[in-house]
Design an enzyme around this catalytic site. Structure first.
Site, PDB file in Angstrom:
ATOM      1  N   SER A 121      77.513  -4.340  80.176  1.00 16.64           N
ATOM      2  CA  SER A 121      77.869  -4.065  78.786  1.00 16.64           C
ATOM      3  C   SER A 121      79.373  -3.785  78.657  1.00 16.64           C
ATOM      4  O   SER A 121      80.184  -4.652  78.946  1.00 16.64           O
ATOM      5  CB  SER A 121      77.010  -2.913  78.256  1.00 16.64           C
ATOM      6  N   ASP A 148      67.645  -8.660  74.173  1.00 14.11           N
ATOM      7  CA  ASP A 148      68.615  -7.561  74.065  1.00 14.11           C
ATOM      8  C   ASP A 148      68.854  -7.229  72.595  1.00 14.11           C
ATOM      9  O   ASP A 148      69.193  -8.101  71.790  1.00 14.11           O
ATOM     10  CB  ASP A 148      69.929  -7.997  74.733  1.00 14.11           C
ATOM     11  N   HIS A 176      68.444  -4.561  77.104  1.00 17.05           N
ATOM     12  CA  HIS A 176      69.775  -4.104  77.519  1.00 17.05           C
ATOM     13  C   HIS A 176      69.717  -3.032  78.609  1.00 17.05           C
ATOM     14  O   HIS A 176      70.750  -2.511  79.012  1.00 17.05           O
ATOM     15  CB  HIS A 176      70.503  -3.542  76.292  1.00 17.05           C
TER      16      HIS A 176
END
Length: 277
Positions: free
Chosen positions: A147, A223, A256
Site C-alpha cells: 500500500s 480490494d 487489502h
C-alpha cells in the site's frame, strides 16, 4: 550507529529480532524488525527491505506476513522499519492517513513536518548504513512493500538505479498525485507544486527510469481501495508507454489485508531471491 535489541525470538531456524536505534535523519528513536535466517550464522546474506502501509509499525509485517519461513529457505535477511518518525516532539495529525504512521516515504519540505518527516532519506540511506554496520548483511539488496509502503518501494527503487536488484509491491499506491491518499499527504508534506509531487510518484518516475529493474506487483481484485486509491492500471499504462517491464497480477477475491500478503509473500521472496543470486 549502534542499536539496542529489544526483541529476540527463535523462528524457522533463525531469529526474529526488533531493534531500537537513534535516527539522526529523523531526529528520534526508531524501531526496526530484523529477521536473520539460519544462513546468517555462516556469513553475510542479502537483504530484503519491507515497507509497511498506513497505520502500521514494524510489528504488522513480522507478525502477520509469514515471511520468515521463506526468508529462511532462501537465506535472506528481512528488514522491516517503522512507517514514520515517532515521539512526543514529532508532529502529528488527527487522521490515520497523515502524521505518525503515515510518513509516505518522502522528505517533507513544509512545516510542521519538515523537521522529522524525512523517511525517504531514512530508508534510502541511513537505514542501509545501520544494517551494514550492525548485521551480517552483504551489499546485495531488494525492496518491497504494501500500500503506502508499496508506493515507497517503487519510488525508492526507481530513484536509486543500481541500488536494488529487484522491487515488488502489494496493493501499491502507484499514482499518489492522482488519488485522495496521496493528494492529502503530498499537499501537507510538500505543498502545492506538482513538480514536487512527481518526484515521489511511480507513474511519473517510470518514464525517466535509467534501469529496467524486475518489477512484480500483486493487487487483490476485491480490494476495497482498488478503484479510488490504488488504480494499478495507471502504473501499467506508464510502464507500457516507457517500455518498462512490469508483471502486474490481479488476484481475484483478495482484499487489502495481510491475508492477501501472506498468501503470496512466498512468491515475492522467491522473485527477489532469484534477482539477488
Amino acid at each position: 550507529m549502534t542499536a539496542e535489541r529489544i526483541e529476540h525470538r527463535a523462528c524457522f531456524g533463525g531469529w526474529q529480532d526488533v531493534y531500537r536505534h537513534t535516527s539522526t535523519v529523523l531526529g528520534c528513536e526508531m524501531t526496526v524488525g530484523v529477521y536473520l535466517p539460519p544462513q546468517a550464522e555462516h556469513g553475510p546474506c542479502p537483504v530484503l527491505y519491507w515497507l509497511s502501509g498506513l497505520t502500521c509499525t514494524e510489528q504488522n509485517f513480522i507478525t502477520k506476513a509469514g515471511a520468515q519461513r521463506y526468508a529462511a529457505e532462501h537465506g535472506i535477511i528481512l528488514v522491516a522499519p517503522d512507517t514514520s518518525p515517532r515521539g512526543d516532539g514529532v508532529a502529528d495529525a488527527d487522521s490515520y492517513d497523515l502524521g505518525k504512521g503515515a510518513g509516505f516515504y518522502l522528505n517533507a519540505t513544509r512545516e510542521p513536518w519538515a523537521k522529522h518527516y524525512r523517511m525517504y532519506d531514512y530508508i534510502a540511506d541511513e537505514l542501509p548504513e545501520w544494517v551494514q554496520a550492525n548485521l551480517p548483511a552483504s551489499d546485495v539488496r531488494a525492496i518491497s512493500g504494501h500500500s503506502m509502503g508499496g508506493h515507497g518501494a517503487l519510488t525508492i527503487a526507481l530513484k536509486n538505479p543500481g541500488r536494488y536488484r529487484s522491487v515488488s509491491a502489494f496493493s501499491p499506491i502507484v499514482a499518489p498525485s492522482q488519488v485522495p491518499w496521496g493528494q492529502k499527504a503530498f499537499t501537507a508534506y510538500l505543498g502545492e507544486d506538482p513538480a514536487a509531487w512527481a518526484q515521489y510518484d511511480a507513474t511519473a518516475l517510470v518514464a525517466e527510469a535509467k534501469e529496467r529493474l524486475p518489477m512484480l506487483v500483486d493487487q487483490g481484485g476485491a480490494d476495497e481501495f482498488l478503484d479510488n486509491q490504488l488504480r494499478p492500471q495507471l502504473l501499467q499504462a506508464a510502464c507500457d508507454a516507457a517500455g518498462h517491464p512490469l508483471e502486474l497480477r490481479i488476484q481475484p477475491g483478495y482484499d487489502h489485508s495481510y491475508y492477501f500478503i501472506s498468501s503470496f509473500i512466498g512468491e515475492h521472496i522467491a522473485h527477489h531471491a532469484k534477482a539477488m543470486r
